[in-house]
Design a protein around this motif. Structure first.
Motif, PDB file in Angstrom:
ATOM      1  N   ILE A  89       0.803  -1.192  -0.129  1.00 27.97           N
ATOM      2  CA  ILE A  89       0.062  -0.042   0.041  1.00 27.97           C
ATOM      3  C   ILE A  89       0.795   1.017   0.079  1.00 27.97           C
ATOM      4  N   ILE A  90       0.763   2.243  -0.773  1.00 29.67           N
ATOM      5  CA  ILE A  90       1.356   3.597  -0.738  1.00 29.67           C
ATOM      6  C   ILE A  90       0.497   4.526  -0.149  1.00 29.67           C
ATOM      7  N   SER A  91       1.066   5.096   0.780  1.00 31.18           N
ATOM      8  CA  SER A  91       0.534   6.249   1.575  1.00 31.18           C
ATOM      9  C   SER A  91       1.520   7.290   2.068  1.00 31.18           C
ATOM     10  N   GLN A  92       0.675   8.152   2.462  1.00 35.15           N
ATOM     11  CA  GLN A  92       1.602   9.619   2.996  1.00 35.15           C
ATOM     12  C   GLN A  92       2.442   9.113   4.024  1.00 35.15           C
ATOM     13  N   ASP A  93       1.613   8.528   5.135  1.00 38.58           N
ATOM     14  CA  ASP A  93       2.291   8.011   6.291  1.00 38.58           C
ATOM     15  C   ASP A  93       1.751   6.849   6.821  1.00 38.58           C
ATOM     16  N   GLU A  94       2.457   6.268   8.007  1.00 37.00           N
ATOM     17  CA  GLU A  94       2.158   5.086   8.432  1.00 37.00           C
ATOM     18  C   GLU A  94       0.459   5.185   9.139  1.00 37.00           C
ATOM     19  N   THR A  95       0.237   6.317   9.827  1.00 37.08           N
ATOM     20  CA  THR A  95      -1.205   6.595  10.440  1.00 37.08           C
ATOM     21  C   THR A  95      -2.270   6.128   9.293  1.00 37.08           C
ATOM     22  N   LYS A  96      -1.985   6.856   8.184  1.00 37.14           N
ATOM     23  CA  LYS A  96      -2.891   6.754   7.205  1.00 37.14           C
ATOM     24  C   LYS A  96      -3.020   5.140   6.658  1.00 37.14           C
ATOM     25  N   ALA A  97      -1.758   4.900   6.428  1.00 33.35           N
ATOM     26  CA  ALA A  97      -1.732   3.303   5.828  1.00 33.35           C
ATOM     27  C   ALA A  97      -2.495   2.480   6.842  1.00 33.35           C
ATOM     28  N   ARG A  98      -2.213   2.502   8.040  1.00 33.04           N
ATOM     29  CA  ARG A  98      -3.086   1.924   9.171  1.00 33.04           C
ATOM     30  C   ARG A  98      -4.673   2.085   9.101  1.00 33.04           C
ATOM     31  N   ARG A  99      -4.824   3.039   8.989  1.00 33.41           N
ATOM     32  CA  ARG A  99      -6.268   3.392   8.935  1.00 33.41           C
ATOM     33  C   ARG A  99      -6.936   2.970   7.711  1.00 33.41           C
ATOM     34  N   ASP A 100      -6.311   3.128   6.462  1.00 35.22           N
ATOM     35  CA  ASP A 100      -6.723   2.598   5.383  1.00 35.22           C
ATOM     36  C   ASP A 100      -7.006   0.938   5.152  1.00 35.22           C
ATOM     37  N   LEU A 101      -5.772   0.248   5.793  1.00 34.89           N
ATOM     38  CA  LEU A 101      -5.859  -1.015   6.077  1.00 34.89           C
ATOM     39  C   LEU A 101      -6.903  -1.554   6.896  1.00 34.89           C
ATOM     40  N   ASP A 102      -7.181  -1.059   7.859  1.00 31.14           N
ATOM     41  CA  ASP A 102      -8.290  -1.187   8.812  1.00 31.14           C
ATOM     42  C   ASP A 102      -9.594  -1.246   8.081  1.00 31.14           C
ATOM     43  N   ASN A 103      -9.847  -0.156   7.227  1.00 34.92           N
ATOM     44  CA  ASN A 103     -11.085  -0.252   6.276  1.00 34.92           C
ATOM     45  C   ASN A 103     -11.276  -1.333   5.508  1.00 34.92           C
ATOM     46  N   ILE A 104      -9.766  -1.654   4.685  1.00 36.04           N
ATOM     47  CA  ILE A 104      -9.853  -2.805   3.667  1.00 36.04           C
ATOM     48  C   ILE A 104     -10.101  -3.954   4.130  1.00 36.04           C
ATOM     49  N   CYS A 105      -9.730  -4.150   5.470  1.00 33.21           N
ATOM     50  CA  CYS A 105      -9.877  -5.568   6.154  1.00 33.21           C
ATOM     51  C   CYS A 105     -11.374  -5.876   6.476  1.00 33.21           C
ATOM     52  N   ASP A 106     -11.907  -4.609   7.175  1.00 29.95           N
ATOM     53  CA  ASP A 106     -13.323  -4.619   7.510  1.00 29.95           C
ATOM     54  C   ASP A 106     -14.386  -4.721   6.284  1.00 29.95           C
ATOM     55  N   GLN A 107     -13.862  -4.315   5.230  1.00 33.45           N
ATOM     56  CA  GLN A 107     -15.045  -4.155   4.052  1.00 33.45           C
ATOM     57  C   GLN A 107     -14.609  -5.238   3.032  1.00 33.45           C
ATOM     58  N   MET A 108     -13.428  -5.767   3.060  1.00 32.97           N
ATOM     59  CA  MET A 108     -13.338  -6.760   1.898  1.00 32.97           C
ATOM     60  C   MET A 108     -12.738  -7.948   2.388  1.00 32.97           C
ATOM     61  N   LEU A 109     -11.425  -8.095   3.063  1.00 37.10           N
ATOM     62  CA  LEU A 109     -10.708  -9.257   3.445  1.00 37.10           C
ATOM     63  C   LEU A 109     -11.348  -9.855   4.757  1.00 37.10           C
ATOM     64  N   ALA A 110     -11.966  -9.521   5.674  1.00 36.07           N
ATOM     65  CA  ALA A 110     -12.590 -10.258   6.627  1.00 36.07           C
ATOM     66  C   ALA A 110     -14.086  -9.985   7.015  1.00 36.07           C
ATOM     67  N   ASN A 111     -14.793 -10.894   7.455  1.00 36.76           N
ATOM     68  CA  ASN A 111     -16.093 -10.732   7.646  1.00 36.76           C
ATOM     69  C   ASN A 111     -15.868 -10.462   9.222  1.00 36.76           C
ATOM     70  N   PRO A 112     -16.146  -9.144   9.589  1.00 39.76           N
ATOM     71  CA  PRO A 112     -16.187  -8.690  10.940  1.00 39.76           C
ATOM     72  C   PRO A 112     -17.102  -9.386  12.046  1.00 39.76           C
ATOM     73  N   VAL A 113     -18.286  -9.894  11.514  1.00 38.53           N
ATOM     74  CA  VAL A 113     -18.970 -10.789  12.470  1.00 38.53           C
ATOM     75  C   VAL A 113     -18.645 -12.045  13.019  1.00 38.53           C
ATOM     76  N   ILE A 114     -17.804 -12.688  12.226  1.00 46.87           N
ATOM     77  CA  ILE A 114     -17.442 -14.110  12.421  1.00 46.87           C
ATOM     78  C   ILE A 114     -15.682 -14.054  12.413  1.00 46.87           C
ATOM     79  N   GLU A 115     -14.962 -13.135  12.080  1.00 46.71           N
ATOM     80  CA  GLU A 115     -13.488 -13.233  12.147  1.00 46.71           C
ATOM     81  C   GLU A 115     -12.965 -12.075  12.498  1.00 46.71           C
TER      82      GLU A 115
END
Length: 92
Positions: free
Chosen positions: A50-76
């Motif tokens: 992931i390309i980002s301005q800084d680590e904080t934004k990269a972490r925030r974007d990754l949290d969203n990516i995981c929540d919305q696409m990579l994991a099912n937050p109900v069971i994972e």
């Protein structure tokens, strides 16, 4: 200046969720003679950059990516490690 990060993401079922694949693997291992194996859980491992301005934004974007696409937050559950691999100058 942009930074490139390598994300190593682990997705696992929540402890309260039955894992039929894990049960099947554990049963197969016991049949093979591995009586000492217990509590097998099956998960997913994902790597992405992931390309980002800084680590904080990269972490925030990754949290969203995981929540919305990579994991099912109900069971994972998920967790990730973030490693800076390159600093880039210029415009994308």
């Amino acid at each position: 200046m942009q930074r490139k990060y390598l994300a190593k993401i682990h997705v696992t079922l929540r402890p309260s969720v039955l894992d039929p694949a894990g049960v099947a693997v554990q049963s197969g291992l016991k049949q093979m003679g591995y009586e000492t194996v217990e509590n097998v859980r099956i998960g997913k491992y994902i790597e992405l950059t992931i390309i980002s301005q800084d680590e904080t934004k990269a972490r925030r974007d990754l949290d969203n990516i995981c929540d919305q696409m990579l994991a099912n937050p109900v069971i994972e559950n998920y967790r990730f490690d973030l490693i800076e691999v390159e600093t880039q100058t210029g415009v994308f």
